[in-house]
Scaffold this motif. Structure first.
Motif, mmCIF file in Angstrom:
data_model
loop_
_atom_site.group_PDB
_atom_site.id
_atom_site.type_symbol
_atom_site.label_atom_id
_atom_site.label_comp_id
_atom_site.label_asym_id
_atom_site.label_seq_id
_atom_site.Cartn_x
_atom_site.Cartn_y
_atom_site.Cartn_z
ATOM 1 N N VAL A 200 0.843 -1.193 0.000
ATOM 2 C CA VAL A 200 0.000 0.000 0.000
ATOM 3 C C VAL A 200 0.882 1.248 0.000
ATOM 4 O O VAL A 200 0.647 2.193 -0.755
ATOM 5 C CB VAL A 200 -0.944 0.008 1.217
ATOM 6 N N PHE A 207 -5.994 1.514 -2.045
ATOM 7 C CA PHE A 207 -6.435 1.738 -0.671
ATOM 8 C C PHE A 207 -7.688 0.921 -0.342
ATOM 9 O O PHE A 207 -7.719 0.207 0.670
ATOM 10 C CB PHE A 207 -6.693 3.228 -0.445
ATOM 11 N N ALA A 210 -7.226 -2.776 -0.163
ATOM 12 C CA ALA A 210 -6.460 -3.081 1.054
ATOM 13 C C ALA A 210 -7.368 -3.120 2.274
ATOM 14 O O ALA A 210 -7.196 -3.958 3.167
ATOM 15 C CB ALA A 210 -5.356 -2.056 1.246
#
Length: 276
Positions: A200, A207, A210
């Motif tokens: 990340v 984002f 994740a």
């Protein structure tokens, strides 16, 4: 006695101390007193949470090393006595300690008595000059701030016990101009295994995917990290949601992960891995 300085004069030799008489830190602390502390006496910031900011061996670090070799430490760090009396917690000056870590070297610090909240605020203030925070750093900082607020009774006055966590997140969000959901998403990054969190930070994984993957068990997160490297593909949001659902159902394994990451988002054939 003078502050110890390594005997070699080669390229790794630190500069002479500007002040040759190191002072033994007083207890109780004499406010504003400049003291010279051994590395063995110094501990990284750990109030409520570990230090949220990474100390990277990058070009800026090399500039700091070169500056210290040439001029010594121009700006002292800030530390506070450990509560158990065993050494000092670094509040500001982590990079300088890494940059000047020669054997026998003493680092210049202002030692000050501080409450936990004061230590958190001083640490945050000392890092304001950073150009840009990494997602992992912001996630860790937000988590630290939420925990700090939970320990401040006054700011949570009249808040029901069951709402303390939510209100703490809202207060932190207001300070960072974020809504509640955005803060919570960043906090989820703290549940990623290091292999994925690094991706990340390096912009090798989005984002929102994740955030979805943060709900997956650590064992399977590590398999996902391996698959990302092998497939040279990062999961889309839809794929991340699929991975999360399969993990919840106990159907996720390395082969399934590889298959999902090899799928094309648009066009092409798609295999259904839910049946496994």
């Amino acid at each position: 006695p003078e502050s110890p300085v390594p005997p070699d004069s080669g390229k790794d030799t630190p500069p002479e101390e500007a002040v040759s008489e190191p002072t033994i830190p007083p207890r109780p602390v004499e406010e504003g007193k400049l003291v010279y502390l051994k590395l063995s006496e110094l501990h990284p910031f750990h109030t409520f949470r570990p230090h949220p900011f990474k100390v990277r061996d990058d070009a800026k670090m090399q500039e700091t090393v070169a500056s210290i070799k040439l001029n010594g430490v121009m700006v002292p760090g800030l530390a506070r006595p450990e509560k158990d009396g065993n050494g000092y917690e670094i509040v500001a000056g982590h990079r300088r300690c890494v940059a000047a870590s020669w054997p026998g070297w003493r680092n210049a610090f202002i030692v000050r008595d501080m409450t936990d909240h004061e230590a958190v605020e001083a640490m945050k203030d000392s890092n304001k000059q950073r150009d840009q925070m990494l997602p992992s750093e912001l996630a860790a900082l937000l988590d630290l701030e939420v925990e700090d607020i939970k320990h401040q009774g006054g700011r949570l006055k009249n808040v029901a016990e069951g709402d303390i966590g939510k209100r703490s997140v809202e207060i932190v969000g207001e300070a960072h101009d974020m809504n509640y959901k955005k803060v919570m998403r960043y906090l989820r990054l703290n549940s990623l295994v290091p292999e994925l969190l690094d991706k990340v930070d390096d912009k090798k994984m989005g984002f929102m995917p994740a955030v979805e993957i943060s709900y997956i068990r650590p064992k399977n997160q590590r398999l996902i990290a391996v698959s990302i490297d092998g497939e040279q593909a990062s999961p889309s949001l839809a794929q991340a949601k699929k991975l999360r659902e399969l993990d919840k159902d106990g159907k996720l394994n390395g082969d399934v992960i590889d298959g999902i990451l090899s799928e094309k988002e648009k066009g092409g054939s798609r295999r259904d891995y839910f049946y496994r």
